[in-house]
Motif scaffolding. Structure first.
Motif, PDB file in Angstrom:
ATOM      1  N   ALA A 110       0.838  -1.200   0.000  1.00  0.00           N
ATOM      2  CA  ALA A 110       0.000   0.000   0.000  1.00  0.00           C
ATOM      3  C   ALA A 110       0.870   1.245   0.000  1.00  0.00           C
ATOM      4  O   ALA A 110       0.572   2.234  -0.696  1.00  0.00           O
ATOM      5  N   PHE A 111       1.969   1.223   0.761  1.00  0.00           N
ATOM      6  CA  PHE A 111       2.910   2.348   0.774  1.00  0.00           C
ATOM      7  C   PHE A 111       3.532   2.567  -0.604  1.00  0.00           C
ATOM      8  O   PHE A 111       3.580   3.700  -1.107  1.00  0.00           O
ATOM      9  N   LEU A 112       3.999   1.477  -1.235  1.00  0.00           N
ATOM     10  CA  LEU A 112       4.622   1.608  -2.554  1.00  0.00           C
ATOM     11  C   LEU A 112       3.630   2.104  -3.600  1.00  0.00           C
ATOM     12  O   LEU A 112       3.971   2.928  -4.462  1.00  0.00           O
ATOM     13  N   GLU A 113       2.409   1.617  -3.559  1.00  0.00           N
ATOM     14  CA  GLU A 113       1.393   2.073  -4.510  1.00  0.00           C
ATOM     15  C   GLU A 113       1.090   3.549  -4.313  1.00  0.00           C
ATOM     16  O   GLU A 113       0.890   4.296  -5.288  1.00  0.00           O
ATOM     17  N   ASP A 114       1.065   3.993  -3.069  1.00  0.00           N
ATOM     18  CA  ASP A 114       0.812   5.402  -2.787  1.00  0.00           C
ATOM     19  C   ASP A 114       1.945   6.269  -3.323  1.00  0.00           C
ATOM     20  O   ASP A 114       1.712   7.288  -3.998  1.00  0.00           O
ATOM     21  N   VAL A 115       3.195   5.864  -3.039  1.00  0.00           N
ATOM     22  CA  VAL A 115       4.351   6.612  -3.536  1.00  0.00           C
ATOM     23  C   VAL A 115       4.368   6.637  -5.063  1.00  0.00           C
ATOM     24  O   VAL A 115       4.630   7.676  -5.685  1.00  0.00           O
ATOM     25  N   LYS A 116       4.057   5.497  -5.680  1.00  0.00           N
ATOM     26  CA  LYS A 116       4.045   5.421  -7.143  1.00  0.00           C
ATOM     27  C   LYS A 116       3.018   6.379  -7.730  1.00  0.00           C
ATOM     28  O   LYS A 116       3.302   7.096  -8.697  1.00  0.00           O
ATOM     29  N   GLN A 117       1.836   6.413  -7.154  1.00  0.00           N
ATOM     30  CA  GLN A 117       0.785   7.280  -7.686  1.00  0.00           C
ATOM     31  C   GLN A 117       1.177   8.753  -7.577  1.00  0.00           C
ATOM     32  O   GLN A 117       1.014   9.531  -8.530  1.00  0.00           O
ATOM     33  N   VAL A 118       1.728   9.152  -6.427  1.00  0.00           N
ATOM     34  CA  VAL A 118       2.115  10.552  -6.237  1.00  0.00           C
ATOM     35  C   VAL A 118       3.257  10.919  -7.174  1.00  0.00           C
ATOM     36  O   VAL A 118       3.235  11.982  -7.822  1.00  0.00           O
ATOM     37  N   PHE A 119       4.260  10.048  -7.276  1.00  0.00           N
ATOM     38  CA  PHE A 119       5.425  10.359  -8.107  1.00  0.00           C
ATOM     39  C   PHE A 119       5.048  10.431  -9.584  1.00  0.00           C
ATOM     40  O   PHE A 119       5.439  11.373 -10.285  1.00  0.00           O
ATOM     41  N   MET A 120       4.302   9.440 -10.087  1.00  0.00           N
ATOM     42  CA  MET A 120       3.963   9.424 -11.501  1.00  0.00           C
ATOM     43  C   MET A 120       3.033  10.575 -11.870  1.00  0.00           C
ATOM     44  O   MET A 120       3.016  11.031 -13.014  1.00  0.00           O
ATOM     45  N   THR A 121       2.266  11.050 -10.913  1.00  0.00           N
ATOM     46  CA  THR A 121       1.401  12.199 -11.182  1.00  0.00           C
ATOM     47  C   THR A 121       2.215  13.493 -11.320  1.00  0.00           C
ATOM     48  O   THR A 121       1.917  14.316 -12.183  1.00  0.00           O
ATOM     49  N   ARG A 122       3.264  13.612 -10.516  1.00  0.00           N
ATOM     50  CA  ARG A 122       4.033  14.862 -10.493  1.00  0.00           C
ATOM     51  C   ARG A 122       5.257  14.846 -11.409  1.00  0.00           C
ATOM     52  O   ARG A 122       5.632  15.877 -11.962  1.00  0.00           O
ATOM     53  N   PHE A 123       5.880  13.691 -11.580  1.00  0.00           N
ATOM     54  CA  PHE A 123       7.174  13.665 -12.266  1.00  0.00           C
ATOM     55  C   PHE A 123       7.244  12.617 -13.380  1.00  0.00           C
ATOM     56  O   PHE A 123       8.325  12.096 -13.665  1.00  0.00           O
ATOM     57  N   ARG A 124       6.127  12.284 -13.996  1.00  0.00           N
ATOM     58  CA  ARG A 124       6.162  11.242 -15.035  1.00  0.00           C
ATOM     59  C   ARG A 124       7.100  11.639 -16.182  1.00  0.00           C
ATOM     60  O   ARG A 124       7.849  10.803 -16.695  1.00  0.00           O
ATOM     61  N   ASN A 136      15.598  14.575  -5.795  1.00  0.00           N
ATOM     62  CA  ASN A 136      15.658  14.265  -4.370  1.00  0.00           C
ATOM     63  C   ASN A 136      15.172  15.426  -3.512  1.00  0.00           C
ATOM     64  O   ASN A 136      14.443  15.234  -2.540  1.00  0.00           O
ATOM     65  N   SER A 137      15.560  16.647  -3.860  1.00  0.00           N
ATOM     66  CA  SER A 137      15.172  17.793  -3.038  1.00  0.00           C
ATOM     67  C   SER A 137      13.672  18.033  -3.047  1.00  0.00           C
ATOM     68  O   SER A 137      13.090  18.488  -2.058  1.00  0.00           O
ATOM     69  N   SER A 138      13.010  17.703  -4.156  1.00  0.00           N
ATOM     70  CA  SER A 138      11.572  17.963  -4.258  1.00  0.00           C
ATOM     71  C   SER A 138      10.727  16.774  -3.814  1.00  0.00           C
ATOM     72  O   SER A 138       9.605  16.972  -3.320  1.00  0.00           O
ATOM     73  N   PHE A 139      11.257  15.546  -3.957  1.00  0.00           N
ATOM     74  CA  PHE A 139      10.412  14.396  -3.645  1.00  0.00           C
ATOM     75  C   PHE A 139      10.821  13.662  -2.369  1.00  0.00           C
ATOM     76  O   PHE A 139      10.016  12.909  -1.820  1.00  0.00           O
ATOM     77  N   ALA A 140      12.046  13.865  -1.878  1.00  0.00           N
ATOM     78  CA  ALA A 140      12.448  13.204  -0.630  1.00  0.00           C
ATOM     79  C   ALA A 140      11.548  13.581   0.541  1.00  0.00           C
ATOM     80  O   ALA A 140      11.206  12.717   1.364  1.00  0.00           O
ATOM     81  N   PRO A 141      11.111  14.849   0.681  1.00  0.00           N
ATOM     82  CA  PRO A 141      10.168  15.156   1.772  1.00  0.00           C
ATOM     83  C   PRO A 141       8.854  14.395   1.655  1.00  0.00           C
ATOM     84  O   PRO A 141       8.254  14.022   2.672  1.00  0.00           O
ATOM     85  N   VAL A 142       8.417  14.162   0.427  1.00  0.00           N
ATOM     86  CA  VAL A 142       7.192  13.375   0.243  1.00  0.00           C
ATOM     87  C   VAL A 142       7.427  11.942   0.692  1.00  0.00           C
ATOM     88  O   VAL A 142       6.578  11.334   1.356  1.00  0.00           O
ATOM     89  N   LEU A 143       8.587  11.384   0.341  1.00  0.00           N
ATOM     90  CA  LEU A 143       8.918  10.020   0.772  1.00  0.00           C
ATOM     91  C   LEU A 143       8.955   9.939   2.299  1.00  0.00           C
ATOM     92  O   LEU A 143       8.448   8.971   2.888  1.00  0.00           O
ATOM     93  N   GLU A 144       9.547  10.932   2.921  1.00  0.00           N
ATOM     94  CA  GLU A 144       9.617  10.931   4.382  1.00  0.00           C
ATOM     95  C   GLU A 144       8.225  11.002   5.002  1.00  0.00           C
ATOM     96  O   GLU A 144       7.906  10.264   5.951  1.00  0.00           O
ATOM     97  N   GLU A 145       7.391  11.872   4.476  1.00  0.00           N
ATOM     98  CA  GLU A 145       6.038  12.014   5.023  1.00  0.00           C
ATOM     99  C   GLU A 145       5.225  10.738   4.841  1.00  0.00           C
ATOM    100  O   GLU A 145       4.540  10.283   5.761  1.00  0.00           O
ATOM    101  N   ARG A 146       5.310  10.131   3.659  1.00  0.00           N
ATOM    102  CA  ARG A 146       4.572   8.892   3.398  1.00  0.00           C
ATOM    103  C   ARG A 146       5.110   7.741   4.235  1.00  0.00           C
ATOM    104  O   ARG A 146       4.341   6.898   4.728  1.00  0.00           O
ATOM    105  N   LEU A 147       6.437   7.673   4.396  1.00  0.00           N
ATOM    106  CA  LEU A 147       7.031   6.605   5.195  1.00  0.00           C
ATOM    107  C   LEU A 147       6.583   6.710   6.652  1.00  0.00           C
ATOM    108  O   LEU A 147       6.201   5.706   7.271  1.00  0.00           O
ATOM    109  N   ASN A 148       6.620   7.912   7.209  1.00  0.00           N
ATOM    110  CA  ASN A 148       6.165   8.099   8.589  1.00  0.00           C
ATOM    111  C   ASN A 148       4.676   7.789   8.718  1.00  0.00           C
ATOM    112  O   ASN A 148       4.227   7.238   9.731  1.00  0.00           O
ATOM    113  N   PHE A 149       3.930   8.156   7.695  1.00  0.00           N
ATOM    114  CA  PHE A 149       2.486   7.917   7.729  1.00  0.00           C
ATOM    115  C   PHE A 149       2.181   6.424   7.795  1.00  0.00           C
ATOM    116  O   PHE A 149       1.380   5.970   8.605  1.00  0.00           O
TER     117      PHE A 149
END
Length: 265
Positions: A110-124, A136-149
Motif C-alpha cells: 500500500a505504501f509503494l502504490e501510494d508513492v508510485k501514484q504521487v510520483f507518476m502524477t508529479r514527475f512522469r 531528491n530535493s523535491s520528492f524526498a520530503p514526500v517520501l519521508e512524510e509517506r514513510l512516517n504515515f
C-alpha cells in the motif's frame, strides 16, 4: 521464491554494533518500513531512510537495483535474513523500500502504490530524463512524510484498501447480527423463515407457470385475430369484385363462354 542478496558482499562496520541494531529492528515497536527510493534502472532519483539503518545501505540498494528486471512486476529480495527489499516496477521506474522480515506486506505494498501514484502524477515526464538525485530535493520530503504515515499503525489502516474492506465487512457482520437479534426478539423462528422461503419458491413456480399459460393464450388470441382480419379482408375484396364485375360469378371481369367462343372464331 524471493531472490537473496548475499550480505557477505556488503561492507560492514563494527559487527557488535550491527548485531545490536538488528535486534532493535526485529522489535515490533520499531518502524516496519526503514528506507525507500525511486529509481530509473540503477539511477536513484530520490530516496529517504530512517536514522537507524544497520548496514551499508547505498551498496546494498545498488546491488538490488542491478538485479531488478525491467518488466512491470512486483519483486522481493531477502537481505541478511532479517530484512526484505520490496519493489514495484512500472514503465521502467522502480519504487523500492526496505522493510523488516516480519513487516505486514499488505501495508508495504500500500505504501509503494501510494508513492508510485504521487510520483507518476508529479514527475512522469522528468523521471525519464532526470539525472541521479535530481528529484531528491523535491520528492524526498514526500517520501519521508509517506514513510512516517505508513509506519503509524492507526493512520496506515485508514489508507489500506484491504483494511477498509475488512472493516466494512466487520461492520456489515455486526449489522446482520443486530438484525438477527431483532428478529429473534420478535419471535420469528428459523423454521418459519424456511417455510416462508419454501412458500415463496412455490409461488414463484406457480407464477412462472401461469405466466407461460397467459403467454400461450395471448399468442392464440393473436393468431385468431390475424386469421379473422385476413378472412375479412378477403371477403371485402371479393365483395368489391362482385359489385365491379356485376355478379357473384365475376363474369363481367372474366368474360362469358359466348364471348370466349366469339374470340376463337
Amino acid at each position: 521464491a524471493p531472490h537473496t542478496a548475499q550480505s557477505s558482499h556488503i561492507p560492514r562496520s563494527v559487527p557488535p554494533y550491527q548485531y545490536r541494531q538488528k535486534e532493535r529492528f526485529v522489535d515490533m515497536s520499531s518502524p516496519q518500513i526503514l528506507y525507500t527510493l525511486v529509481a530509473r534502472q540503477v539511477n536513484v532519483l530520490a530516496e529517504h531512510q530512517t536514522p537507524a539503518v544497520p548496514f551499508d545501505l547505498p551498496t546494498a540498494t545498488r546491488l538490488v537495483l542491478q538485479r531488478i528486471p525491467t518488466e512491470d512486476k512486483k519483486h522481493t529480495f531477502e537481505f541478511d535474513r532479517e530484512f526484505l527489499f520490496v519493489c514495484i516496477v512500472e514503465d521502467g521506474i522502480t519504487f523500492l523500500c526496505l522493510c523488516q522480515q516480519n513487516a505486514e506486506m499488505r501495508r508495504v505494498y500500500a505504501f509503494l502504490e501510494d508513492v508510485k501514484q504521487v510520483f507518476m502524477t508529479r514527475f512522469r515526464q522528468e523521471a525519464y530524463t532526470a539525472h541521479t538525485f535530481a528529484l531528491n530535493s523535491s520528492f524526498a520530503p514526500v517520501l519521508e512524510e509517506r514513510l512516517n504515515f505508513y509506519n503509524n499503525e492507526s493512520e496506515a489502516l485508514t489508507t489500506d484498501s484491504l483494511g477498509r474492506v475488512q472493516k466494512k465487512q466487520q461492520d456489515n457482520i455486526g449489522l446482520m447480527q443486530n438484525n438477527i437479534d431483532l428478529v429473534l426478539e420478535r419471535g420469528e423462528k428459523i423454521d418459519m423463515l424456511v417455510e416462508k422461503t419454501e412458500a415463496l419458491d412455490q409461488n414463484a413456480f406457480k407464477f412462472e407457470r401461469s405466466a407461460k399459460a397467459v403467454k400461450h393464450a395471448m399468442l392464440c388470441k393473436r393468431l385468431k385475430l390475424y386469421v379473422c382480419i385476413g378472412v375479412t379482408l378477403v371477403f371485402i375484396l371479393y365483395m368489391i369484385l362482385v359489385f365491379s364485375c356485376k355478379g357473384f360469378a365475376l363474369d363481367g371481369c372474366l368474360g362469358s363462354d359466348d364471348d370466349k367462343n366469339d374470340d376463337k372464331k
